[in-house]
Design a protein around this motif. Structure first.
Motif, PDB file in Angstrom:
ATOM      1  N   TYR A  95       0.829  -1.207   0.000  1.00 61.57           N
ATOM      2  CA  TYR A  95       0.000   0.000   0.000  1.00 61.57           C
ATOM      3  C   TYR A  95       0.865   1.260   0.000  1.00 61.57           C
ATOM      4  O   TYR A  95       0.568   2.219  -0.724  1.00 61.57           O
ATOM      5  CB  TYR A  95      -0.936  -0.006   1.211  1.00 61.57           C
ATOM      6  N   LEU A  96       1.919   1.265   0.797  1.00 62.91           N
ATOM      7  CA  LEU A  96       2.799   2.437   0.842  1.00 62.91           C
ATOM      8  C   LEU A  96       3.496   2.681  -0.491  1.00 62.91           C
ATOM      9  O   LEU A  96       3.556   3.815  -0.977  1.00 62.91           O
ATOM     10  CB  LEU A  96       3.838   2.274   1.955  1.00 62.91           C
ATOM     11  N   VAL A  97       3.998   1.638  -1.108  1.00 62.52           N
ATOM     12  CA  VAL A  97       4.676   1.786  -2.389  1.00 62.52           C
ATOM     13  C   VAL A  97       3.679   2.199  -3.470  1.00 62.52           C
ATOM     14  O   VAL A  97       3.965   3.065  -4.304  1.00 62.52           O
ATOM     15  CB  VAL A  97       5.415   0.487  -2.771  1.00 62.52           C
ATOM     16  N   SER A  98       2.501   1.619  -3.463  1.00 61.86           N
ATOM     17  CA  SER A  98       1.479   1.978  -4.434  1.00 61.86           C
ATOM     18  C   SER A  98       1.033   3.431  -4.264  1.00 61.86           C
ATOM     19  O   SER A  98       0.849   4.143  -5.255  1.00 61.86           O
ATOM     20  CB  SER A  98       0.276   1.050  -4.298  1.00 61.86           C
ATOM     21  N   SER A  99       0.870   3.877  -3.036  1.00 54.50           N
ATOM     22  CA  SER A  99       0.491   5.265  -2.782  1.00 54.50           C
ATOM     23  C   SER A  99       1.566   6.224  -3.275  1.00 54.50           C
ATOM     24  O   SER A  99       1.264   7.265  -3.864  1.00 54.50           O
ATOM     25  CB  SER A  99       0.235   5.491  -1.297  1.00 54.50           C
ATOM     26  N   PHE A 100       2.825   5.861  -3.049  1.00 54.53           N
ATOM     27  CA  PHE A 100       3.922   6.683  -3.566  1.00 54.53           C
ATOM     28  C   PHE A 100       3.874   6.740  -5.088  1.00 54.53           C
ATOM     29  O   PHE A 100       4.004   7.806  -5.689  1.00 54.53           O
ATOM     30  CB  PHE A 100       5.273   6.135  -3.097  1.00 54.53           C
ATOM     31  N   PHE A 101       3.687   5.593  -5.727  1.00 53.96           N
ATOM     32  CA  PHE A 101       3.633   5.529  -7.182  1.00 53.96           C
ATOM     33  C   PHE A 101       2.485   6.380  -7.729  1.00 53.96           C
ATOM     34  O   PHE A 101       2.667   7.154  -8.678  1.00 53.96           O
ATOM     35  CB  PHE A 101       3.481   4.064  -7.608  1.00 53.96           C
ATOM     36  N   LEU A 102       1.298   6.273  -7.140  1.00 55.99           N
ATOM     37  CA  LEU A 102       0.140   7.038  -7.609  1.00 55.99           C
ATOM     38  C   LEU A 102       0.319   8.529  -7.360  1.00 55.99           C
ATOM     39  O   LEU A 102      -0.052   9.354  -8.199  1.00 55.99           O
ATOM     40  CB  LEU A 102      -1.129   6.517  -6.948  1.00 55.99           C
ATOM     41  N   ASP A 103       0.889   8.905  -6.216  1.00 51.37           N
ATOM     42  CA  ASP A 103       1.158  10.313  -5.941  1.00 51.37           C
ATOM     43  C   ASP A 103       2.193  10.875  -6.910  1.00 51.37           C
ATOM     44  O   ASP A 103       2.084  12.011  -7.363  1.00 51.37           O
ATOM     45  CB  ASP A 103       1.632  10.507  -4.505  1.00 51.37           C
ATOM     46  N   PHE A 104       3.197  10.068  -7.230  1.00 47.69           N
ATOM     47  CA  PHE A 104       4.209  10.493  -8.194  1.00 47.69           C
ATOM     48  C   PHE A 104       3.582  10.736  -9.563  1.00 47.69           C
ATOM     49  O   PHE A 104       3.893  11.729 -10.233  1.00 47.69           O
ATOM     50  CB  PHE A 104       5.316   9.440  -8.282  1.00 47.69           C
ATOM     51  N   LEU A 105       2.686   9.847  -9.985  1.00 47.20           N
ATOM     52  CA  LEU A 105       1.988  10.047 -11.259  1.00 47.20           C
ATOM     53  C   LEU A 105       1.142  11.312 -11.246  1.00 47.20           C
ATOM     54  O   LEU A 105       1.122  12.072 -12.221  1.00 47.20           O
ATOM     55  CB  LEU A 105       1.101   8.846 -11.576  1.00 47.20           C
ATOM     56  N   GLU A 106       0.454  11.547 -10.148  1.00 46.23           N
ATOM     57  CA  GLU A 106      -0.398  12.733 -10.047  1.00 46.23           C
ATOM     58  C   GLU A 106       0.421  14.016 -10.056  1.00 46.23           C
ATOM     59  O   GLU A 106       0.066  14.980 -10.747  1.00 46.23           O
ATOM     60  CB  GLU A 106      -1.244  12.659  -8.776  1.00 46.23           C
ATOM     61  N   VAL A 107       1.522  14.037  -9.326  1.00 47.28           N
ATOM     62  CA  VAL A 107       2.364  15.231  -9.289  1.00 47.28           C
ATOM     63  C   VAL A 107       2.999  15.485 -10.652  1.00 47.28           C
ATOM     64  O   VAL A 107       3.051  16.633 -11.117  1.00 47.28           O
ATOM     65  CB  VAL A 107       3.442  15.105  -8.185  1.00 47.28           C
ATOM     66  N   SER A 108       3.456  14.443 -11.322  1.00 46.03           N
ATOM     67  CA  SER A 108       4.058  14.637 -12.637  1.00 46.03           C
ATOM     68  C   SER A 108       3.022  15.108 -13.648  1.00 46.03           C
ATOM     69  O   SER A 108       3.312  15.930 -14.518  1.00 46.03           O
ATOM     70  CB  SER A 108       4.734  13.364 -13.120  1.00 46.03           C
ATOM     71  N   ARG A 109       1.791  14.636 -13.525  1.00 48.82           N
ATOM     72  CA  ARG A 109       0.722  15.104 -14.412  1.00 48.82           C
ATOM     73  C   ARG A 109       0.402  16.561 -14.141  1.00 48.82           C
ATOM     74  O   ARG A 109       0.250  17.362 -15.059  1.00 48.82           O
ATOM     75  CB  ARG A 109      -0.521  14.255 -14.225  1.00 48.82           C
ATOM     76  N   ASN A 110       0.347  16.942 -12.861  1.00 49.90           N
ATOM     77  CA  ASN A 110       0.074  18.326 -12.512  1.00 49.90           C
ATOM     78  C   ASN A 110       1.210  19.244 -12.967  1.00 49.90           C
ATOM     79  O   ASN A 110       0.962  20.372 -13.403  1.00 49.90           O
ATOM     80  CB  ASN A 110      -0.154  18.469 -11.010  1.00 49.90           C
ATOM     81  N   LEU A 111       2.441  18.785 -12.861  1.00 45.05           N
ATOM     82  CA  LEU A 111       3.566  19.596 -13.328  1.00 45.05           C
ATOM     83  C   LEU A 111       3.530  19.788 -14.832  1.00 45.05           C
ATOM     84  O   LEU A 111       3.818  20.880 -15.333  1.00 45.05           O
ATOM     85  CB  LEU A 111       4.891  18.958 -12.917  1.00 45.05           C
ATOM     86  N   SER A 112       3.161  18.735 -15.559  1.00 48.23           N
ATOM     87  CA  SER A 112       3.071  18.877 -17.008  1.00 48.23           C
ATOM     88  C   SER A 112       1.960  19.842 -17.398  1.00 48.23           C
ATOM     89  O   SER A 112       2.096  20.608 -18.356  1.00 48.23           O
ATOM     90  CB  SER A 112       2.879  17.520 -17.672  1.00 48.23           C
ATOM     91  N   LEU A 113       0.857  19.839 -16.661  1.00 46.92           N
ATOM     92  CA  LEU A 113      -0.212  20.802 -16.920  1.00 46.92           C
ATOM     93  C   LEU A 113       0.228  22.217 -16.585  1.00 46.92           C
ATOM     94  O   LEU A 113      -0.137  23.175 -17.274  1.00 46.92           O
ATOM     95  CB  LEU A 113      -1.467  20.436 -16.125  1.00 46.92           C
ATOM     96  N   LEU A 114       1.015  22.376 -15.540  1.00 44.55           N
ATOM     97  CA  LEU A 114       1.500  23.692 -15.140  1.00 44.55           C
ATOM     98  C   LEU A 114       2.478  24.251 -16.173  1.00 44.55           C
ATOM     99  O   LEU A 114       2.438  25.435 -16.489  1.00 44.55           O
ATOM    100  CB  LEU A 114       2.166  23.597 -13.768  1.00 44.55           C
ATOM    101  N   ILE A 115       3.337  23.383 -16.694  1.00 43.41           N
ATOM    102  CA  ILE A 115       4.341  23.838 -17.657  1.00 43.41           C
ATOM    103  C   ILE A 115       3.702  24.198 -19.001  1.00 43.41           C
ATOM    104  O   ILE A 115       4.076  25.182 -19.630  1.00 43.41           O
ATOM    105  CB  ILE A 115       5.433  22.762 -17.823  1.00 43.41           C
TER     106      ILE A 115
END
Length: 78
Positions: free
Chosen positions: A56-76
């Protein structure tokens, strides 16, 4: 609605995949040295709980990483 369903499905698959991977990886740890004799059922339950927690911890990290990278791409791009 469709995007919410897809993200929920991705989250479920990710959790299950990483729980399975952590269960597989924990087989390499010699956990039987820490368990008292004749406590096999408790050791198995501990093994499953450790797998669930780690997965669960590793999966949560993976999903949060995907969300942050998606948000950064939208910001850029904007």
């Amino acid at each position: 609605m469709n995007g919410l369903f897809m993200f929920g499905l991705l989250k479920l698959i990710s959790h299950m995949l990483f729980i399975f991977l952590s269960f597989w990886a924990l087989k390499a740890v010699r956990i039987e040295k820490w368990i008292r004799k004749n406590h096999i059922p408790e050791a198995r339950i501990l093994y499953v709980f450790l797998s669930i927690a780690l997965g669960y911890l590793v999966s949560s990290f993976f999903l949060d990483f995907l969300e942050v990278s998606r948000n950064l791409s939208l910001l850029i791009t904007n």
